[in-house]
Structure formats: structure tokens, C-alpha cells
Scaffold this active site. Sequence first.
Site, PDB file in Angstrom:
ATOM      1  N   VAL A  78      -2.340 -49.961  32.393  1.00 50.90           N
ATOM      2  CA  VAL A  78      -1.193 -50.585  32.754  1.00 50.90           C
ATOM      3  C   VAL A  78      -0.323 -51.645  31.797  1.00 50.90           C
ATOM      4  CG1 VAL A  78      -1.774 -50.344  35.346  1.00 50.90           C
ATOM      5  CG2 VAL A  78      -2.463 -52.416  34.146  1.00 50.90           C
ATOM      6  N   ASN A  84      -2.423 -52.699  41.876  1.00 52.56           N
ATOM      7  CA  ASN A  84      -3.647 -53.016  42.051  1.00 52.56           C
ATOM      8  C   ASN A  84      -4.665 -53.766  41.019  1.00 52.56           C
ATOM      9  OD1 ASN A  84      -6.405 -53.151  44.015  1.00 52.56           O
ATOM     10  ND2 ASN A  84      -6.753 -51.652  42.244  1.00 52.56           N
ATOM     11  N   SER A  92      -4.232 -62.737  45.168  1.00 52.88           N
ATOM     12  CA  SER A  92      -5.790 -63.033  45.204  1.00 52.88           C
ATOM     13  C   SER A  92      -5.404 -64.519  45.990  1.00 52.88           C
ATOM     14  CB  SER A  92      -6.335 -63.438  44.028  1.00 52.88           C
ATOM     15  OG  SER A  92      -7.531 -64.195  44.120  1.00 52.88           O
ATOM     16  N   TYR A 144      -5.847 -66.377  35.390  1.00 50.39           N
ATOM     17  CA  TYR A 144      -6.014 -65.662  36.638  1.00 50.39           C
ATOM     18  C   TYR A 144      -5.519 -66.316  37.584  1.00 50.39           C
ATOM     19  CZ  TYR A 144      -8.320 -62.524  39.983  1.00 50.39           C
ATOM     20  OH  TYR A 144      -8.512 -61.728  41.022  1.00 50.39           O
ATOM     21  N   LYS A 196      -2.014 -64.739  39.418  1.00 51.04           N
ATOM     22  CA  LYS A 196      -1.952 -64.521  40.571  1.00 51.04           C
ATOM     23  C   LYS A 196      -0.965 -65.440  41.435  1.00 51.04           C
ATOM     24  CE  LYS A 196      -5.091 -61.282  40.877  1.00 51.04           C
ATOM     25  NZ  LYS A 196      -4.655 -59.687  41.084  1.00 51.04           N
ATOM     26  N   ILE A 217     -14.481 -60.235  47.773  1.00 56.29           N
ATOM     27  CA  ILE A 217     -14.524 -58.857  48.199  1.00 56.29           C
ATOM     28  C   ILE A 217     -15.930 -58.234  47.276  1.00 56.29           C
ATOM     29  CG2 ILE A 217     -13.353 -56.561  48.667  1.00 56.29           C
ATOM     30  CD1 ILE A 217     -12.124 -59.103  50.245  1.00 56.29           C
TER      31      ILE A 217
HETATM   32  P1  NAI Z   1     -12.806 -53.625  40.325  1.00 55.39           P
HETATM   33  O1  NAI Z   1     -13.275 -54.115  39.060  1.00 55.39           O
HETATM   34  O2  NAI Z   1     -13.696 -53.121  41.226  1.00 55.39           O
HETATM   35  O3  NAI Z   1     -11.375 -52.787  40.103  1.00 55.39           O
HETATM   36  C1  NAI Z   1     -10.314 -52.911  39.211  1.00 55.39           C
HETATM   37  C2  NAI Z   1      -9.512 -51.709  38.301  1.00 55.39           C
HETATM   38  O4  NAI Z   1      -8.642 -52.197  37.610  1.00 55.39           O
HETATM   39  C3  NAI Z   1     -10.782 -50.992  37.785  1.00 55.39           C
HETATM   40  O5  NAI Z   1     -11.046 -49.632  38.106  1.00 55.39           O
HETATM   41  C4  NAI Z   1     -10.394 -51.178  36.370  1.00 55.39           C
HETATM   42  O6  NAI Z   1     -10.565 -49.967  35.617  1.00 55.39           O
HETATM   43  C5  NAI Z   1      -8.851 -51.290  36.566  1.00 55.39           C
HETATM   44  N1  NAI Z   1      -8.156 -51.746  35.296  1.00 55.39           N
HETATM   45  C6  NAI Z   1      -8.533 -52.889  34.476  1.00 55.39           C
HETATM   46  N2  NAI Z   1      -7.645 -53.186  33.759  1.00 55.39           N
HETATM   47  C7  NAI Z   1      -6.856 -52.046  33.833  1.00 55.39           C
HETATM   48  C8  NAI Z   1      -5.815 -51.597  32.859  1.00 55.39           C
HETATM   49  N3  NAI Z   1      -5.575 -52.037  31.834  1.00 55.39           N
HETATM   50  N4  NAI Z   1      -5.171 -50.572  33.301  1.00 55.39           N
HETATM   51  C9  NAI Z   1      -5.519 -49.910  34.351  1.00 55.39           C
HETATM   52  N5  NAI Z   1      -6.428 -50.336  35.098  1.00 55.39           N
HETATM   53  C10 NAI Z   1      -7.057 -51.212  34.827  1.00 55.39           C
HETATM   54  O7  NAI Z   1     -12.043 -54.937  40.989  1.00 55.39           O
HETATM   55  P2  NAI Z   1     -11.193 -55.241  42.455  1.00 55.39           P
HETATM   56  O8  NAI Z   1     -12.100 -56.248  42.818  1.00 55.39           O
HETATM   57  O9  NAI Z   1     -11.164 -54.074  43.264  1.00 55.39           O
HETATM   58  O10 NAI Z   1      -9.874 -55.646  41.858  1.00 55.39           O
HETATM   59  C11 NAI Z   1      -8.563 -55.020  42.303  1.00 55.39           C
HETATM   60  C12 NAI Z   1      -7.602 -56.180  42.511  1.00 55.39           C
HETATM   61  O11 NAI Z   1      -8.023 -57.194  43.756  1.00 55.39           O
HETATM   62  C13 NAI Z   1      -7.328 -56.846  41.260  1.00 55.39           C
HETATM   63  O12 NAI Z   1      -5.985 -57.169  41.202  1.00 55.39           O
HETATM   64  C14 NAI Z   1      -8.183 -58.117  41.452  1.00 55.39           C
HETATM   65  O13 NAI Z   1      -7.709 -59.089  40.712  1.00 55.39           O
HETATM   66  C15 NAI Z   1      -7.744 -58.310  42.905  1.00 55.39           C
HETATM   67  N6  NAI Z   1      -8.691 -59.196  43.497  1.00 55.39           N
HETATM   68  C16 NAI Z   1     -10.065 -59.019  43.644  1.00 55.39           C
HETATM   69  C17 NAI Z   1     -11.100 -60.088  44.396  1.00 55.39           C
HETATM   70  C18 NAI Z   1     -12.321 -59.749  44.454  1.00 55.39           C
HETATM   71  O14 NAI Z   1     -13.245 -60.466  45.017  1.00 55.39           O
HETATM   72  N7  NAI Z   1     -13.047 -58.336  44.200  1.00 55.39           N
HETATM   73  C19 NAI Z   1     -10.569 -61.056  45.091  1.00 55.39           C
HETATM   74  C20 NAI Z   1      -8.991 -61.277  45.032  1.00 55.39           C
HETATM   75  C21 NAI Z   1      -8.301 -60.273  44.086  1.00 55.39           C
END
Ligand code: NAI
Length: 259
Positions: free
Chosen positions: A71, A97, A150, A163, A167, A196
Amino acid sequence: MKKLSELSRSIDNKIALITGATSGMGLATAKLFSDQGAQVIVTDLNEDKINEVVKEISSYGKKCYGIKLDVTNLDEIKSAVAETVKLFGGIDILINNAGISIPTLINDENYEEYWDKTFNVLLKAQVQLIREALPFIQKSESGRIVNISSTEGLGATPRQSPYTSAKHGVIGLTKSLAVELGSSGITVNCICPGPIRTGMTEKIPEEDKKLYAKRRVPLKRYGEPEEVAQATLNFCLPSSSFINGAVLPVDGGLTIKRA
Ligand code: NAI
């Protein structure tokens, strides 16, 4: 069957492009939307992982397609949008996402590098995807954009200033575009997940997770990715046509807890 209400709660056949869709909440969203009959475009960084996810979802007889999309790469954004439109004929739903987290102190020598990386993935990418996909989402009968922010968009934790700032920016972007794009019938909403269980939090030891949840989360636990995906789905339903510019914490009550 004869119905007493008018609005549809189905995303059957809607074309949904999801970023960061091979892990955590993006993956849960891809699976849930597929279960609901949407045509899901799984995008992420790693082609092998994309293929695995597409294979799994397709094995359930669902319509699903994978595109490699970093992205932070505008050319890849342009070609992912073009490929989606060529294959499926349009875009109804965009889920912004993808995310990374690079904890750092303000005086770290690499701070500016971390700031740029974080903002490029978390905020600039959302803007660029929206700009590229917009002409097509505008043609949809029920165009939907959901940006993942977030609870860090609503408050702050030490060592997270890039971050947290990004956000907060996602929430500003959501509100701004909800106002700007409202006349075209598109809705733009935002989810603020709390803690999460995903790839992003997997390295936090179980004991620390438990302690944190006990202290901070009224529901006393971490959330599961699908619990966030279900909230995302709600914003994408045709029946959610009057929900616009909303900022929804999905955090077990973390944000409102004071003591
Ligand atoms: P995750 O690490 O399981 O998934 C994140 C995904 O984003 C991964 O598949 C990764 O390859 C992809 N990604 C990273 N950089 C990228 C790029 N340059 N281009 C395309 N894809 C890319 O983490 P999660 O937790 O599922 O994250 C999803 C969203 O939720 C994020 O925006 C994160 O900031 C947000 N979030 C997560 C929280 C948590 O507790 N896990 C809490 C609040 C927000």
C-alpha cells in the site's frame, strides 16, 4: 418472503477490496465478507500468503481473488484498482486495514525514518487508495469506505507517537471525507480496535496480555479478529446507509473505562 422493512442487510455479490488481508483483522474480514457472499479481493505484501488465503476461501466455494499490493507503492495501488475493475467490473467496498507498528521514543536516532514508514502505511496509503478507487466506488449503489484506526486514535500510549499520530489522522481523514463525499451517497466510517489477537500483538507474552486486559478492558480479555470484522461488516451493509463519519471503538469498553 414478504418483508415489513425495506433496507437490505446483504452484501451478496458486492465487490470488496481489503488491504492487509492475509493476517489478523484483514484476514477475518476477508473470510467474513466471503461468507456473506461478497466478491473479495485479498491484497497484501506476500504473494505466497495471498495464494494460501485465496485457496482456502475458494475451497468453500466463495468468489475470491488475490492481488499483491504494497500500500506504500502508488503504482501497485493503481494497478490493483485497475485489475479489480477489469475483473469484477467495479468496486463497492474499500477496507483500508493494512498496518504496522514501530514503537519508538521521540528522541530515538531513527525516529524520522519510523515516522515516515508509519505514516506511509497507516495514513498516506489510505488516502491514495481512496483517491484511486473513488471513481468506481462512486458508481456503486451503496459505496462504502471503512478505515481502520485504533484506540490509539482516541488516546495515547508512550513510545507510540508515530502510530498514535497516524491513527488520529485516520479519524480526521474519515470525518473529512464523510463530509466531502456525502453528496455522492458514499459513506466513510472508521473502526478503532482495542487490543486484538493478531499478528501485530502475537509477540506480547500471554501473561502480559492477561494483566493488561484485566486492568484496562471491562470485558477482561483481548478481542478476536472476527469481532472487529463483524463491526466492519455492519458499516458496509446497504442498510447502514445513514451511518456516515462514525468512529466506532471495538475495544471491550477500554476507551470509556476510567478506573
Ligand atoms: P496483522 O499484523 O495481523 O496484519 C496487518 C497486515 O497488514 C499484515 O498482513 C501485513 O502484511 C499488512 N501490511 C503491512 N504493511 C503493509 C503494506 N505496506 N502494504 C500492504 N499490506 C501491509 O495486524 P492487525 O492487528 O490485524 O492489523 C490490522 C489493522 O488493525 C492495522 O491497521 C492495525 O494498525 C490496526 N489495529 C490493530 C490492533 C491490534 O491490537 N492488533 C489494535 C488497533 C488497531
